[in-house]
Scaffold this active site. Structure first.
Site, PDB file in Angstrom:
ATOM      1  N   GLY A 523       0.984  -1.143  -0.011  1.00  0.00           N
ATOM      2  CA  GLY A 523       0.078  -0.176  -0.146  1.00  0.00           C
ATOM      3  C   GLY A 523       0.907   1.103   0.027  1.00  0.00           C
ATOM      4  N   GLY A 525       0.677   5.538   0.137  1.00  0.00           N
ATOM      5  CA  GLY A 525      -0.206   6.919   0.323  1.00  0.00           C
ATOM      6  C   GLY A 525       0.663   8.089   1.027  1.00  0.00           C
ATOM      7  N   GLY A 526      -0.083   9.082   1.420  1.00  0.00           N
ATOM      8  CA  GLY A 526       0.577  10.284   1.696  1.00  0.00           C
ATOM      9  C   GLY A 526       1.493   9.962   2.773  1.00  0.00           C
ATOM     10  N   GLY A 528       3.211   7.526   3.621  1.00  0.00           N
ATOM     11  CA  GLY A 528       4.388   6.689   3.272  1.00  0.00           C
ATOM     12  C   GLY A 528       3.904   5.344   2.827  1.00  0.00           C
ATOM     13  N   LYS A 544       3.712  -0.394   8.364  1.00  0.00           N
ATOM     14  CA  LYS A 544       3.431   0.934   7.861  1.00  0.00           C
ATOM     15  C   LYS A 544       4.622   1.769   8.290  1.00  0.00           C
ATOM     16  CE  LYS A 544      -0.333   4.616   8.324  1.00  0.00           C
ATOM     17  NZ  LYS A 544      -1.362   4.606   9.045  1.00  0.00           N
ATOM     18  N   ASP A 640     -12.661   9.023   9.764  1.00  0.00           N
ATOM     19  CA  ASP A 640     -12.362   8.868   8.573  1.00  0.00           C
ATOM     20  C   ASP A 640     -12.681   7.523   7.920  1.00  0.00           C
ATOM     21  OD1 ASP A 640     -11.292   9.782   5.760  1.00  0.00           O
ATOM     22  OD2 ASP A 640      -9.138   9.264   6.285  1.00  0.00           O
TER      23      ASP A 640
END
Ligand SMILES: *[C@@H]1O[C@H](CO)[C@@H](O)[C@H](O)[C@H]1NC(C)=O
Ligand SMILES: *[C@@H]1O[C@H](CO)[C@@H](O)[C@H](O)[C@H]1NC(C)=O
Length: 873
Positions: A523, A525-526, A528, A544, A640
């Protein structure tokens, strides 16, 4: 009118049948257990009865092993060279030996189970007991690791022993796999087991809380609860009948638990022997707790200090229970006042200390239980970090009428940490990294650095405050303490994240992820990248790695650790640990093999999910959110909720993830904060008022429901104006009675109309403009579960009338004009529309989507629209 008497008689007859039906069901199932009762005599070639009359079943050939595995010559059935006098022949005389990993697969029902493993470390064939070092796992839990039955038996001064665990088999699993893995590093190592027992327990016996009881309080974390949730495993360490005899398994309340006598667990001070009040035989009144919580004998015997007030008030009644350090323990104290003198509140009061910390002051059993002769228990969870025993101190309250204490029974369970229950072998010192003085100073430095990084993101004031805090506590405490102190959520400084979540070194993480190998990225994303990694003995995790330098990221990093390390729930992604070496911000989560929900709905080329699976996933995710809102002490608003934050494990269990934006809020007081969230999911009322409540999550979840139903993005800029925003578009279609046209074409004919109606009703209620008219997540869970039931019933009925054949629900299909179906659909729609009006207070929109409009052109357009949006992902 002639038929009236017949009618009346038949009605009565049916009522009578119905009544009988109901009473029969009630009397046949007083409680839903035991369901699973497996006793496997490992290594045995025939069935045997044990001394207590229980039947143990043979292991060769075994019902629980695949035949090809059995023939693979790496496992043997064997009998012990000799059997000591004391050891019961069944199940200890025979054993199964494993030279390579071996799995028993037991068919079981979902729910919590006792798993009991029996060991007799004797010589089997040429296998020397001292060579056996092995791991045992049950489902996803590591029960034993580098385990030497030989060393354990020696330390217990016993030839044989049993280990009892509690594990939960979660839906939709119908098997429990128990795997034995010989320690590969040891030469000529092997694993063995003499007996395996699996037995169901009531769902609320140790997990959750019994009706009217509170969850365990977390000792040392003032006024916090520690829920024993279903994704925790327990190991029974002690189960003691204070002041009474040891109770054999057969005399338990039907669950075959063994209760030992207090043995050496009581610490006698000043040669003052504990007092054993003469026990009662009068029947007990189980008005507070389950009758099967513990045998009556446990409550009818007890230990007290005695009747010397002068002595009692200067001393504690002390018990010590040896335990492994580095784990949380569930401590259940059983109480029952049965002495005739003690009948009123205030007669006998005392304080409870666990692990030398105050657990509860002014304990009054009469007050808790409601009277003499009524059993009760109290649950506590305590973290044992630097001791090898758990102490329970009871101290009488001077002002009570009889300054004395009482204790009837004690149970101590080890609580799994990241799925692991295994402690070191006896005599082996456990590594306790946080107590190591040399490491301490270097760690302090690193944490200081990280804290500065955080400070820059959150403002100068925070930096100043944190430096002051840091200086003040720098001798003793770490970063988390100061952060917590600042955020004012834990009144006592604590090391909570280390307690229940693991701290990894950077080199461990590098090994796990093959030096952050790009091939392993699952994955981006913004924040990392997310990597797939492997830690310990083959457990896959998601790693992550947050990008450095972003203040926002650093804040979220800490929020996640804080939140997740305190939350353990089946439908929330669990945090296994973190790494903050060298200013890294790395979070290690359980691995979710099936990725995000969105990837299985549109835009990824995956096979579409069946409707039932989608419903199950929605129910799971809703439960996760409900847990955040209502299952924890301080409600948490996710902020979110979206289909990319709902992850799916290898069994398609949905788990809510990504708490980076979460805020602790109080459900009825709106939290005023900067508007955050994702476009398309954002609660319009929150966006306007900037007042955040849990109903904002409900709104976002409603969008998720429409996404699942319609298989399209929440916002699609390529569509016509009125179709761009999914929630608005869905509401418009509902009000125009055309919602069935925007359903994912793959689902055509697969949704039972009654289920469809319920589902749309729920989704629609979630996205109502005014948040007070939206349901709570708890309501959403209930309604979605109901929708799932409706679908399952309809499927079942269809399968019965159409065995083996393909069936479909023509009612939602646009081209169908079968009158019978139409009328059925409309009737069911009308019936519940009355419900809808009364219960949900719904208006014209609630009613109108029920009328089926048949306009095939629109349908085709819609389908091609959603097909376009899919291909352009
Ligand atoms: C009783 O035990 C607690 C916790 O270990 C301790 O703080 C307290 O001083 C003890 N009281 C007495 C009278 O020994
Ligand atoms: C396994 O346990 C033994 C005995 O306590 C110990 O000496 C050995 O280091 C352990 N091995 C591992 C890999 O932990």
């Amino acid at each position: 009118m002639k038929n009236l008497p017949v009618l009346i008689i038949t009605s009565f007859y049916f009522l009578f049948l119905l009544y009988n039906c109901i009473t029969a069901v009630n009397s046949d199932t007083p409680s839903n257990f035991p369901v699973d009762n497996i006793t496997l005599d490992c290594g045995s070639l025939s069935d045997h009865d044990a001394d207590d009359g229980r039947k143990w079943i043979k292991d060769e050939p075994s019902k629980f092993v695949q035949t090809q595995v059995q023939r693979a010559n790496t496992t043997y059935c064997s009998t012990a060279k000799s059997l000591t006098n004391w050891a019961p022949k069944v199940p200890y005389f025979t054993a199964r030996i494993f030279r390579s990993p071996f799995t028993y697969s037991f068919p079981v029902t979902p729910g919590p189970k006792f798993v009991r493993l029996y060991f007799y470390p004797a010589q089997y064939q040429d296998f020397d007991a001292s060579k056996a070092y092995f791991h045992v796992t049950a489902g996803s839990f590591t029960l034993l690791k580098n385990f030497s039955a030989n060393l354990v038996a020696k330390s217990l001064n016993q030839d044989f022993f049993m280990r009892e665990f509690c594990v939960n088999v979660v839906q939709p699993n119908k098997r429990l796999d128990i795997t034995f893995v010989p320690q590969s590093s040891a030469d000529y190592s092997y694993a063995f087991v003499n007996g395996i027992e699996i037995f169901s327990m009531p769902a609320d016996l140790y997990y959750g809380a019994q009706e009217g009881m509170t969850p365990p309080s977390f000792v040392g974390h003032s006024s916090q609860f520690f829920d024993i949730t279903e994704e925790l495993a327990l190991e029974t360490i002690w189960r003691v009948n204070m002041g009474g005899r040891s109770i054999p398994a057969n005399d338990d309340t039907g669950m075959y638990r063994k209760w030992s006598d207090q043995g050496n667990s009581i610490l006698v001070t000043d040669n003052h022997l504990p007092f054993n009040p003469s026990h009662v035989t009068k029947p007990l009144e189980y008005s507070k707790i389950r009758k099967d919580t513990a045998p009556a004998e446990v409550y009818q015997t007890a230990l007290s200090m005695g009747n010397s007030t002068a002595y009692n008030i200067r001393h504690n009644f002390t018990c010590l229970f040896p335990v492994d350090r580095g784990f949380n323990y569930l401590v259940r104290l059983h109480f029952c006042e049965f002495e005739d003198l003690i009948t009123k509140v205030g007669d006998r009061r005392f304080s409870i200390y666990i692990g030398n910390q105050m657990a509860r002051e002014y304990v009054d059993i009469i007050e808790f239980s409601g009277g003499n002769g009524i059993p009760i228990f109290q649950d506590y969870v305590i973290y044992i970090d630097n001791k090898d025993s758990l102490s329970i101190d009871l101290h009488p309250n001077e002002n009570s009428r009889y300054p004395d204490t009482i204790l009837n029974g004690v149970e101590v369970f080890k609580i799994s940490k990241s799925g692991n229950l295994a402690g070191p072998n006896p005599g082996q010192q456990q590594a306790t990294p946080f107590l190591n003085a040399a490491e301490k100073s270097t760690k302090k430095k690193k944490k200081t650095t990280l804290f500065i990084a955080l400070g820059t993101g959150t403002g100068l004031l925070v930096i100043i405050v944190s430096w002051v805090v840091l200086w003040a506590v720098r001798k003793k405490k770490f970063f988390y303490d100061s952060y917590k102190g600042k955020s004012n959520r834990l009144s006592k400084a604590s090391s909570l994240p280390e307690d229940i979540c693991r701290r990894f070194s950077l080199s461990e993480i590098e090994t796990a992820t093959n030096d952050f190998d790009d091939e392993l990225v699952i994955g981006r994303g913004g924040f990392g990248n997310v990597f797939r990694g492997v830690i310990d003995i083959g457990s896959t995790v998601a790693v992550k790695r947050c990008k450095r330098g972003s203040g926002q990221g650093a804040r979220e990093f800490v929020t996640e650790i804080e939140m997740l390390s305190q939350l353990r729930y089946l439908h929330l992604v669990s945090l296994i640990g973190y790494c903050d070496d060298d200013g890294e911000m790395i979070l290690v989560y359980e691995y979710m093999a099936n990725g995000t929900l969105r990837d299985h709905i549109y835009g990824s080329g995956n096979d579409p999910l069946s409707w039932t699976r989608r419903l199950e996933i929605c129910v799971g995710a809703a439960r996760g959110l409900d847990y955040l809102h209502e299952g924890v002490r301080n409600p948490i608003i996710h902020r979110d909720v979206k289909t990319t934050n709902i992850l799916l494990d290898d069994n398609w269990v949905a788990k809510v993830s990504d708490f980076g934006l979460s805020r602790i809020g109080v459900s009825d007081t709106a939290v005023n904060t900067l508007v955050k969230g994702t476009f398309g999911y954002l609660d319009p009322e929150y966006a306007r008022s900037q007042q955040l409540t849990d109903k904002s999550d409900v709104y976002s979840f409603g969008v998720v429901l429409f996404e699942v139903l319609c298989a399209r993005k929440p916002v699609d800029g390529k569509l016509e104006d009125d179709q761009r925003n999914l929630a608005y578009w869905a509401l418009k279609c509902i009000s125009e009675g055309t919602v069935q046209n925007i359903v994912d074409p793959f689902l055509m004919g697969k949704i039972a109309p009654e289920c469809f109606k319920k589902f749309v009703e729920v989704a629609q209620s979630c996205v109502r403009e005014q948040r007070i008219r939206r349901p709570t997540m708890r309501d959403v869970v209930g309604n979605l579960e109901f929708a799932l039931t409706l679908q399952e019933h309809a499927d079942e009925a269809n399968r019965e009338t159409n065995p083996g054949g393909v069936y479909s629900y023509p009612e939602l299909s646009f081209h169908d004009s079968n009158d019978r179906n139409v009328s059925r659909y409309e009737i069911s729609g009308l019936q519940s529309s009355t419900n809808d009006l009364s219960s949900l207070g719904s208006n014209e929109t609630g009613l109108s989507f029920l009328s089926v409009e048949r306009e095939s052109n629109t349908a085709n357009n819609m389908f091609s629209e959603s097909a376009t949006s899919r291909s352009t992902q």
